[in-house]
Write a protein that holds these residues in place. Structure first.
Motif, PDB file in Angstrom:
ATOM      1  N   TYR A 172       0.991   4.313  -9.517  1.00 19.29           N
ATOM      2  CA  TYR A 172       0.442   5.069  -8.396  1.00 19.29           C
ATOM      3  C   TYR A 172       1.212   6.377  -8.297  1.00 19.29           C
ATOM      4  O   TYR A 172       2.438   6.408  -8.419  1.00 19.29           O
ATOM      5  CB  TYR A 172       0.608   4.244  -7.120  1.00 19.29           C
ATOM      6  N   PHE A 173       0.464   7.457  -8.045  1.00 19.90           N
ATOM      7  CA  PHE A 173       1.061   8.788  -7.997  1.00 19.90           C
ATOM      8  C   PHE A 173       0.488   9.532  -6.797  1.00 19.90           C
ATOM      9  O   PHE A 173      -0.694   9.385  -6.467  1.00 19.90           O
ATOM     10  CB  PHE A 173       0.739   9.553  -9.286  1.00 19.90           C
ATOM     11  N   ILE A 174       1.340  10.353  -6.185  1.00 18.40           N
ATOM     12  CA  ILE A 174       0.923  10.993  -4.935  1.00 18.40           C
ATOM     13  C   ILE A 174       1.564  12.363  -4.829  1.00 18.40           C
ATOM     14  O   ILE A 174       2.668  12.590  -5.350  1.00 18.40           O
ATOM     15  CB  ILE A 174       1.288  10.080  -3.730  1.00 18.40           C
ATOM     16  N   TRP A 175       0.861  13.279  -4.212  1.00 20.77           N
ATOM     17  CA  TRP A 175       1.370  14.621  -3.940  1.00 20.77           C
ATOM     18  C   TRP A 175       1.497  14.825  -2.437  1.00 20.77           C
ATOM     19  O   TRP A 175       0.600  14.464  -1.666  1.00 20.77           O
ATOM     20  CB  TRP A 175       0.435  15.695  -4.499  1.00 20.77           C
ATOM     21  N   TYR A 176       2.637  15.431  -2.064  1.00 20.82           N
ATOM     22  CA  TYR A 176       2.874  15.793  -0.677  1.00 20.82           C
ATOM     23  C   TYR A 176       3.165  17.287  -0.587  1.00 20.82           C
ATOM     24  O   TYR A 176       3.713  17.891  -1.516  1.00 20.82           O
ATOM     25  CB  TYR A 176       4.088  15.052  -0.108  1.00 20.82           C
ATOM     26  N   LYS A 177       2.857  17.850   0.578  1.00 20.93           N
ATOM     27  CA  LYS A 177       3.168  19.244   0.902  1.00 20.93           C
ATOM     28  C   LYS A 177       4.151  19.224   2.059  1.00 20.93           C
ATOM     29  O   LYS A 177       3.935  18.523   3.050  1.00 20.93           O
ATOM     30  CB  LYS A 177       1.883  19.958   1.323  1.00 20.93           C
ATOM     31  N   GLN A 178       5.239  19.989   1.940  1.00 17.34           N
ATOM     32  CA  GLN A 178       6.198  20.049   3.025  1.00 17.34           C
ATOM     33  C   GLN A 178       6.445  21.492   3.430  1.00 17.34           C
ATOM     34  O   GLN A 178       6.986  22.281   2.657  1.00 17.34           O
ATOM     35  CB  GLN A 178       7.527  19.386   2.639  1.00 17.34           C
ATOM     36  N   GLU A 179       6.035  21.807   4.635  1.00 18.27           N
ATOM     37  CA  GLU A 179       6.304  23.128   5.197  1.00 18.27           C
ATOM     38  C   GLU A 179       7.681  23.126   5.848  1.00 18.27           C
ATOM     39  O   GLU A 179       8.198  22.077   6.230  1.00 18.27           O
ATOM     40  CB  GLU A 179       5.221  23.489   6.203  1.00 18.27           C
ATOM     41  N   SER A 180       8.228  24.304   5.988  1.00 17.96           N
ATOM     42  CA  SER A 180       9.586  24.443   6.510  1.00 17.96           C
ATOM     43  C   SER A 180       9.720  23.773   7.880  1.00 17.96           C
ATOM     44  O   SER A 180       8.920  24.031   8.785  1.00 17.96           O
ATOM     45  CB  SER A 180       9.944  25.922   6.608  1.00 17.96           C
ATOM     46  N   GLY A 181      10.713  22.900   8.010  1.00 17.61           N
ATOM     47  CA  GLY A 181      10.985  22.260   9.293  1.00 17.61           C
ATOM     48  C   GLY A 181      10.070  21.109   9.638  1.00 17.61           C
ATOM     49  O   GLY A 181      10.139  20.569  10.748  1.00 17.61           O
ATOM     50  N   LYS A 182       9.211  20.694   8.693  1.00 19.07           N
ATOM     51  CA  LYS A 182       8.269  19.612   8.966  1.00 19.07           C
ATOM     52  C   LYS A 182       8.445  18.479   7.975  1.00 19.07           C
ATOM     53  O   LYS A 182       9.074  18.640   6.928  1.00 19.07           O
ATOM     54  CB  LYS A 182       6.833  20.132   8.906  1.00 19.07           C
TER      55      LYS A 182
ATOM     56  N   LEU B 139       0.863  -1.164   0.000  1.00 17.79           N
ATOM     57  CA  LEU B 139       0.000   0.000   0.000  1.00 17.79           C
ATOM     58  C   LEU B 139       0.908   1.224   0.000  1.00 17.79           C
ATOM     59  O   LEU B 139       1.653   1.448   0.941  1.00 17.79           O
ATOM     60  CB  LEU B 139      -0.916   0.005   1.216  1.00 17.79           C
ATOM     61  N   GLU B 140       0.799   1.982  -1.056  1.00 15.02           N
ATOM     62  CA  GLU B 140       1.837   2.973  -1.294  1.00 15.02           C
ATOM     63  C   GLU B 140       1.687   4.258  -0.498  1.00 15.02           C
ATOM     64  O   GLU B 140       2.645   5.021  -0.384  1.00 15.02           O
ATOM     65  CB  GLU B 140       1.888   3.325  -2.793  1.00 15.02           C
TER      66      GLU B 140
ATOM     67  N   TYR C 221       3.257  -2.185  -5.853  1.00 13.84           N
ATOM     68  CA  TYR C 221       3.961  -2.890  -4.781  1.00 13.84           C
ATOM     69  C   TYR C 221       5.452  -2.591  -4.769  1.00 13.84           C
ATOM     70  O   TYR C 221       6.272  -3.456  -4.546  1.00 13.84           O
ATOM     71  CB  TYR C 221       3.717  -4.400  -4.892  1.00 13.84           C
ATOM     72  N   SER C 222       5.790  -1.333  -4.997  1.00  9.04           N
ATOM     73  CA  SER C 222       7.188  -0.918  -4.955  1.00  9.04           C
ATOM     74  C   SER C 222       7.301   0.371  -4.164  1.00  9.04           C
ATOM     75  O   SER C 222       6.336   0.815  -3.553  1.00  9.04           O
ATOM     76  CB  SER C 222       7.718  -0.747  -6.384  1.00  9.04           C
ATOM     77  N   THR C 223       8.477   0.924  -4.148  1.00 12.87           N
ATOM     78  CA  THR C 223       8.708   2.122  -3.334  1.00 12.87           C
ATOM     79  C   THR C 223       8.505   3.387  -4.156  1.00 12.87           C
ATOM     80  O   THR C 223       8.585   3.376  -5.379  1.00 12.87           O
ATOM     81  CB  THR C 223      10.123   2.103  -2.736  1.00 12.87           C
ATOM     82  N   LEU C 224       8.248   4.482  -3.460  1.00 16.03           N
ATOM     83  CA  LEU C 224       8.008   5.764  -4.102  1.00 16.03           C
ATOM     84  C   LEU C 224       9.318   6.389  -4.573  1.00 16.03           C
ATOM     85  O   LEU C 224      10.337   6.315  -3.882  1.00 16.03           O
ATOM     86  CB  LEU C 224       7.334   6.723  -3.126  1.00 16.03           C
ATOM     87  N   THR C 225       9.257   7.027  -5.744  1.00 20.09           N
ATOM     88  CA  THR C 225      10.351   7.860  -6.238  1.00 20.09           C
ATOM     89  C   THR C 225       9.847   9.288  -6.276  1.00 20.09           C
ATOM     90  O   THR C 225       8.821   9.565  -6.910  1.00 20.09           O
ATOM     91  CB  THR C 225      10.797   7.425  -7.640  1.00 20.09           C
ATOM     92  N   PHE C 226      10.554  10.181  -5.598  1.00 22.70           N
ATOM     93  CA  PHE C 226      10.104  11.556  -5.452  1.00 22.70           C
ATOM     94  C   PHE C 226      10.758  12.470  -6.481  1.00 22.70           C
ATOM     95  O   PHE C 226      11.932  12.305  -6.821  1.00 22.70           O
ATOM     96  CB  PHE C 226      10.448  12.077  -4.057  1.00 22.70           C
ATOM     97  N   GLY C 227       9.997  13.463  -6.932  1.00 25.94           N
ATOM     98  CA  GLY C 227      10.550  14.559  -7.695  1.00 25.94           C
ATOM     99  C   GLY C 227      11.245  15.529  -6.751  1.00 25.94           C
ATOM    100  O   GLY C 227      11.184  15.376  -5.530  1.00 25.94           O
ATOM    101  N   LYS C 228      11.903  16.550  -7.317  1.00 25.95           N
ATOM    102  CA  LYS C 228      12.701  17.459  -6.497  1.00 25.95           C
ATOM    103  C   LYS C 228      11.902  18.583  -5.873  1.00 25.95           C
ATOM    104  O   LYS C 228      12.407  19.314  -5.034  1.00 25.95           O
ATOM    105  CB  LYS C 228      13.860  18.015  -7.321  1.00 25.95           C
TER     106      LYS C 228
END
Lengths: 113, 111
Positions: free
Chosen positions: B32-42, A99-100, B96-103
């Motif tokens: 599978y595709f996902i978006w994350y938000k990262q605030e400073s220091g978090k 589950l990704e 069923y694999s690991t995420l690869t993140f953009g910059k």
């Protein structure tokens, strides 16, 4: 419900020392992931543990290692620290392997002097 | 597009505008595709995800669009607020694999 927790929040070491970082996943999650985020860069995958086993490893030298305990918490160990190991180390957990959707902790800021 | 080194691409918008953050991915096997938000220091915070059998998914004030033909992902934020200011990361994964993140892309919202 508590999220992913990491300790310590900050860690200062000198070159050649060893660092141990800890992570507790969200309750009920069995998979734990470790990432390195160097200043201004994206997240680089380090290690994936599930059910106590290492499932995958990123392109990092063997001095980066870890383990997962029976309660699903995890440790990341970095031996023979180098200056370029200075980074934010992030732990994430997911409900189960495959589950990704990963949920992240606040990270441990490691500074190597 | 994605950045190299220390310089993140930056999107500057006014409060109330709609924002569109783009991401090009490289692995045609990604499912599978996902978006994350990262605030400073978090740590990164989950925003929204989408699977390859969909081309659009909506959440609260956010929409993700997936164009598999050109391997492009976008995040649309409606009525952008100052609290949306952060670095936004896309990530991809085969099944069923690991995420690869953009910059990442930095979003700056002016009041």
């Amino acid at each position: 419900e508590a999220g992913v927790t990491q300790s310590p929040t900050h860690l200062i070491k000198t070159r050649g020392q060893q660092a141990t970082l800890r992570c507790s996943p969200i309750s009920g999650h069995t998979s734990v992931y470790w990432y390195q985020q160097a200043l201004g860069l994206g997240l680089q995958f380090l290690l994936w543990y599930d059910e106590g086993e290492e499932r995958n490893r990123g392109n990092f030298p063997p001095r980066f290692s870890g383990r997962q305990f029976p309660n699903y918490s995890s440790e990341l160990n970095v031996n023979a620290l180098e200056l370029e190991d200075s980074a934010l180390y992030l732990c994430a957990s997911s409900l189960e392997a495959g589950l990704e959707t990963q949920y992240f902790g606040p990270g441990t800021r490691l500074l190597v002097l | 597009g994605e950045s190299v080194g220390l310089h993140l691409p930056t999107l500057s918008v006014q409060e109330g505008d709609n924002s569109i953050i783009n991401c090009a991915y490289s692995n045609s096997a990604s499912d599978y595709f996902i978006w994350y938000k990262q605030e400073s220091g978090k740590g990164p915070q989950f925003i929204i995800d989408i699977r390859s059998n969909m081309d659009k998914r909506q959440g609260q004030r956010v929409t993700v669009l997936l164009n598999k033909t050109v391997k492009h992902l976008s995040l649309q934020i409606a009525a952008t607020q100052p609290g949306d200011s952060a670095v936004y990361f896309c990530a991809e994964s085969p099944a069923y694999s690991t995420l690869t993140f953009g910059k990442g892309t930095m979003l700056l919202v002016s009041p």
